[in-house]
Design a protein around this motif. Sequence first.
Motif, PDB file in Angstrom:
ATOM      1  N   SER A 125      38.633 -61.475  79.766  1.00 49.52           N
ATOM      2  CA  SER A 125      40.032 -61.727  79.413  1.00 49.52           C
ATOM      3  C   SER A 125      40.179 -61.999  77.923  1.00 49.52           C
ATOM      4  O   SER A 125      41.152 -61.600  77.300  1.00 49.52           O
ATOM      5  CB  SER A 125      40.583 -62.904  80.231  1.00 49.52           C
ATOM      6  N   GLN A 126      39.211 -62.681  77.326  1.00 44.77           N
ATOM      7  CA  GLN A 126      39.268 -62.935  75.892  1.00 44.77           C
ATOM      8  C   GLN A 126      39.065 -61.649  75.095  1.00 44.77           C
ATOM      9  O   GLN A 126      39.712 -61.436  74.075  1.00 44.77           O
ATOM     10  CB  GLN A 126      38.217 -63.969  75.494  1.00 44.77           C
ATOM     11  N   VAL A 127      38.162 -60.802  75.563  1.00 45.30           N
ATOM     12  CA  VAL A 127      37.935 -59.527  74.890  1.00 45.30           C
ATOM     13  C   VAL A 127      39.221 -58.712  74.864  1.00 45.30           C
ATOM     14  O   VAL A 127      39.623 -58.172  73.841  1.00 45.30           O
ATOM     15  CB  VAL A 127      36.809 -58.725  75.585  1.00 45.30           C
ATOM     16  N   ILE A 128      39.889 -58.627  75.991  1.00 36.77           N
ATOM     17  CA  ILE A 128      41.133 -57.868  76.077  1.00 36.77           C
ATOM     18  C   ILE A 128      42.228 -58.529  75.241  1.00 36.77           C
ATOM     19  O   ILE A 128      42.969 -57.861  74.517  1.00 36.77           O
ATOM     20  CB  ILE A 128      41.572 -57.730  77.547  1.00 36.77           C
ATOM     21  N   LYS A 129      42.299 -59.844  75.308  1.00 38.08           N
ATOM     22  CA  LYS A 129      43.353 -60.576  74.594  1.00 38.08           C
ATOM     23  C   LYS A 129      43.302 -60.348  73.096  1.00 38.08           C
ATOM     24  O   LYS A 129      44.337 -60.176  72.452  1.00 38.08           O
ATOM     25  CB  LYS A 129      43.218 -62.068  74.902  1.00 38.08           C
ATOM     26  N   TYR A 130      42.106 -60.297  72.525  1.00 39.60           N
ATOM     27  CA  TYR A 130      41.972 -60.203  71.078  1.00 39.60           C
ATOM     28  C   TYR A 130      41.577 -58.804  70.605  1.00 39.60           C
ATOM     29  O   TYR A 130      41.177 -58.629  69.459  1.00 39.60           O
ATOM     30  CB  TYR A 130      40.948 -61.226  70.577  1.00 39.60           C
ATOM     31  N   SER A 131      41.764 -57.823  71.448  1.00 39.59           N
ATOM     32  CA  SER A 131      41.298 -56.478  71.106  1.00 39.59           C
ATOM     33  C   SER A 131      42.223 -55.733  70.152  1.00 39.59           C
ATOM     34  O   SER A 131      42.019 -54.562  69.903  1.00 39.59           O
ATOM     35  CB  SER A 131      41.103 -55.642  72.373  1.00 39.59           C
ATOM     36  N   ALA A 132      43.245 -56.383  69.607  1.00 40.10           N
ATOM     37  CA  ALA A 132      44.061 -55.750  68.564  1.00 40.10           C
ATOM     38  C   ALA A 132      43.302 -55.711  67.247  1.00 40.10           C
ATOM     39  O   ALA A 132      43.757 -55.116  66.281  1.00 40.10           O
ATOM     40  CB  ALA A 132      45.373 -56.499  68.384  1.00 40.10           C
ATOM     41  N   SER A 133      42.133 -56.342  67.207  1.00 36.06           N
ATOM     42  CA  SER A 133      41.310 -56.306  66.002  1.00 36.06           C
ATOM     43  C   SER A 133      40.391 -55.095  66.046  1.00 36.06           C
ATOM     44  O   SER A 133      40.635 -54.134  66.763  1.00 36.06           O
ATOM     45  CB  SER A 133      40.496 -57.605  65.917  1.00 36.06           C
ATOM     46  N   GLY A 134      39.300 -55.111  65.279  1.00 37.46           N
ATOM     47  CA  GLY A 134      38.411 -53.958  65.196  1.00 37.46           C
ATOM     48  C   GLY A 134      37.804 -53.557  66.524  1.00 37.46           C
ATOM     49  O   GLY A 134      37.470 -52.384  66.729  1.00 37.46           O
ATOM     50  N   PHE A 135      37.667 -54.500  67.444  1.00 38.47           N
ATOM     51  CA  PHE A 135      37.073 -54.196  68.740  1.00 38.47           C
ATOM     52  C   PHE A 135      37.853 -53.126  69.486  1.00 38.47           C
ATOM     53  O   PHE A 135      37.284 -52.310  70.209  1.00 38.47           O
ATOM     54  CB  PHE A 135      36.997 -55.476  69.580  1.00 38.47           C
ATOM     55  N   ARG A 136      39.187 -53.096  69.272  1.00 40.71           N
ATOM     56  CA  ARG A 136      40.024 -52.115  69.956  1.00 40.71           C
ATOM     57  C   ARG A 136      39.587 -50.689  69.657  1.00 40.71           C
ATOM     58  O   ARG A 136      39.510 -49.845  70.555  1.00 40.71           O
ATOM     59  CB  ARG A 136      41.487 -52.286  69.540  1.00 40.71           C
ATOM     60  N   ASP A 137      39.290 -50.396  68.387  1.00 40.31           N
ATOM     61  CA  ASP A 137      38.895 -49.040  68.028  1.00 40.31           C
ATOM     62  C   ASP A 137      37.535 -48.678  68.600  1.00 40.31           C
ATOM     63  O   ASP A 137      37.272 -47.519  68.922  1.00 40.31           O
ATOM     64  CB  ASP A 137      38.902 -48.865  66.512  1.00 40.31           C
ATOM     65  N   PHE A 138      36.654 -49.676  68.722  1.00 38.94           N
ATOM     66  CA  PHE A 138      35.372 -49.402  69.363  1.00 38.94           C
ATOM     67  C   PHE A 138      35.559 -49.039  70.833  1.00 38.94           C
ATOM     68  O   PHE A 138      34.871 -48.161  71.357  1.00 38.94           O
ATOM     69  CB  PHE A 138      34.441 -50.613  69.246  1.00 38.94           C
ATOM     70  N   THR A 139      36.485 -49.713  71.517  1.00 35.74           N
ATOM     71  CA  THR A 139      36.706 -49.392  72.932  1.00 35.74           C
ATOM     72  C   THR A 139      37.269 -47.985  73.091  1.00 35.74           C
ATOM     73  O   THR A 139      37.034 -47.327  74.101  1.00 35.74           O
ATOM     74  CB  THR A 139      37.662 -50.395  73.600  1.00 35.74           C
ATOM     75  N   ARG A 140      38.018 -47.528  72.099  1.00 35.05           N
ATOM     76  CA  ARG A 140      38.564 -46.177  72.163  1.00 35.05           C
ATOM     77  C   ARG A 140      37.423 -45.148  72.122  1.00 35.05           C
ATOM     78  O   ARG A 140      37.410 -44.183  72.878  1.00 35.05           O
ATOM     79  CB  ARG A 140      39.544 -45.971  70.995  1.00 35.05           C
ATOM     80  N   LEU A 141      36.474 -45.353  71.244  1.00 35.79           N
ATOM     81  CA  LEU A 141      35.311 -44.475  71.189  1.00 35.79           C
ATOM     82  C   LEU A 141      34.478 -44.588  72.462  1.00 35.79           C
ATOM     83  O   LEU A 141      33.992 -43.597  73.004  1.00 35.79           O
ATOM     84  CB  LEU A 141      34.442 -44.837  69.985  1.00 35.79           C
ATOM     85  N   ALA A 142      34.320 -45.813  72.949  1.00 37.70           N
ATOM     86  CA  ALA A 142      33.473 -46.047  74.114  1.00 37.70           C
ATOM     87  C   ALA A 142      34.110 -45.577  75.410  1.00 37.70           C
ATOM     88  O   ALA A 142      33.468 -45.609  76.466  1.00 37.70           O
ATOM     89  CB  ALA A 142      33.125 -47.533  74.208  1.00 37.70           C
ATOM     90  N   ALA A 143      35.364 -45.126  75.360  1.00 39.35           N
ATOM     91  CA  ALA A 143      36.025 -44.593  76.543  1.00 39.35           C
ATOM     92  C   ALA A 143      35.773 -43.092  76.715  1.00 39.35           C
ATOM     93  O   ALA A 143      36.305 -42.470  77.620  1.00 39.35           O
ATOM     94  CB  ALA A 143      37.535 -44.846  76.458  1.00 39.35           C
ATOM     95  N   SER A 144      34.954 -42.517  75.851  1.00 39.73           N
ATOM     96  CA  SER A 144      34.691 -41.085  75.869  1.00 39.73           C
ATOM     97  C   SER A 144      33.887 -40.683  77.107  1.00 39.73           C
ATOM     98  O   SER A 144      33.232 -41.509  77.737  1.00 39.73           O
ATOM     99  CB  SER A 144      33.941 -40.679  74.603  1.00 39.73           C
ATOM    100  N   ASP A 145      33.926 -39.405  77.413  1.00 37.92           N
ATOM    101  CA  ASP A 145      33.299 -38.855  78.613  1.00 37.92           C
ATOM    102  C   ASP A 145      31.796 -39.162  78.652  1.00 37.92           C
ATOM    103  O   ASP A 145      31.030 -38.684  77.816  1.00 37.92           O
ATOM    104  CB  ASP A 145      33.525 -37.337  78.617  1.00 37.92           C
ATOM    105  N   PRO A 146      31.334 -39.945  79.642  1.00 37.75           N
ATOM    106  CA  PRO A 146      29.915 -40.341  79.670  1.00 37.75           C
ATOM    107  C   PRO A 146      28.964 -39.183  79.899  1.00 37.75           C
ATOM    108  O   PRO A 146      27.851 -39.177  79.355  1.00 37.75           O
ATOM    109  CB  PRO A 146      29.850 -41.357  80.815  1.00 37.75           C
ATOM    110  N   THR A 147      29.369 -38.194  80.676  1.00 34.76           N
ATOM    111  CA  THR A 147      28.498 -37.038  80.910  1.00 34.76           C
ATOM    112  C   THR A 147      28.260 -36.276  79.614  1.00 34.76           C
ATOM    113  O   THR A 147      27.123 -35.905  79.286  1.00 34.76           O
ATOM    114  CB  THR A 147      29.115 -36.087  81.951  1.00 34.76           C
ATOM    115  N   MET A 148      29.335 -36.048  78.880  1.00 35.18           N
ATOM    116  CA  MET A 148      29.217 -35.312  77.633  1.00 35.18           C
ATOM    117  C   MET A 148      28.316 -36.036  76.652  1.00 35.18           C
ATOM    118  O   MET A 148      27.428 -35.439  76.027  1.00 35.18           O
ATOM    119  CB  MET A 148      30.595 -35.093  77.017  1.00 35.18           C
ATOM    120  N   TRP A 149      28.497 -37.344  76.519  1.00 36.26           N
ATOM    121  CA  TRP A 149      27.733 -38.081  75.521  1.00 36.26           C
ATOM    122  C   TRP A 149      26.293 -38.305  75.941  1.00 36.26           C
ATOM    123  O   TRP A 149      25.397 -38.409  75.092  1.00 36.26           O
ATOM    124  CB  TRP A 149      28.453 -39.376  75.160  1.00 36.26           C
TER     125      TRP A 149
END
Length: 314
Positions: A214-238
């Motif tokens: 919950s804390q990760v999600i709450k404060y993800s407007a910081s740099g962590f948010r952009d990392f989650t965007r990359l980490a949401a990529s297709d796992p098979t492809m990567w």
Amino acid sequence: MTGAPLFERMALIGIGLIGSSIAQAARQRGLVKEIAISTRSPATLARAEELGLGDYYEHDAAVAVEGADLVILCVPVGANEAVAKWIAPNLKKGAILTDVGSTKGSVVEHVGPHVPEGVHFIPGHPIAGTEQSGPDAGFPTLFDHRWCILTPPKGVDQAALEKLSAFWQGCGSNVDLMEPKHHDLVLAIVSHLPHLIAYNIVGTADDLETVTKSQVIKYSASGFRDFTRLAASDPTMWRDVCLSNKEAILEMLARFSEDLSAMQRAIRWGDGQMLFDLFDRTRSIRRSIIEAGQETDAPDFGRHSTGGSVSSTD
């Protein structure tokens, strides 16, 4: 685009984000006359038909490529060899066979030997994508002002190379040529390593018992948010990217680990000048990317625009 289409029939093997975007861009801009689509998932193929992405829909890739003068492999790089073996007997003489994979050395090694004589094999990599996947994720402007790198083999037919270059330019891309090994080294640092770092950081944050989700999600407007965007990529492809570009990625990981250790020492010993110099130097890279037209300097608090160069074959 005006005038006659560049290709009479295009076959797309795989219809995820990239395949869907190619189909839409090619259709909208009159680059091809007919589009045949094949994918192993019946549900995905049915959805592609619902979206009207093609003219013909086939479960069997070998059937889909019959009569096609442009065949594009839009599958994870680990599946390219099996697909190439399957479709090879049905490839039309004079056709262009290309792909959209993020690694090129493995494509040359695994696909090249199966290409029949008279078929022009020109590996390619459109550097564009988002963290989304599937046929619904595609859009026709995905490739606008992005780069598409082609890695033609020695002795390539120049007319075929020019025609494929014109196709990608018609889709909105800038086109560049590279040697496969050089491509893989460049992409290891500008794309593959950032994705691996993102996967690792997000995984580490999830594992930490002292930081709840919950804390990760709450404060993800910081740099962590952009990392989650990359980490949401297709796992098979990567997964396939990591295994197929192993040597270059390991080389970049080693270099990154050394630089990270240097930063760790600077923090430990209070070397503020070293930290400032690094941060100042890297900030200029951001400005260079904006000046090159690969990003905008507009304020971004959630990435509401549809365009991006985050994942897929990035």
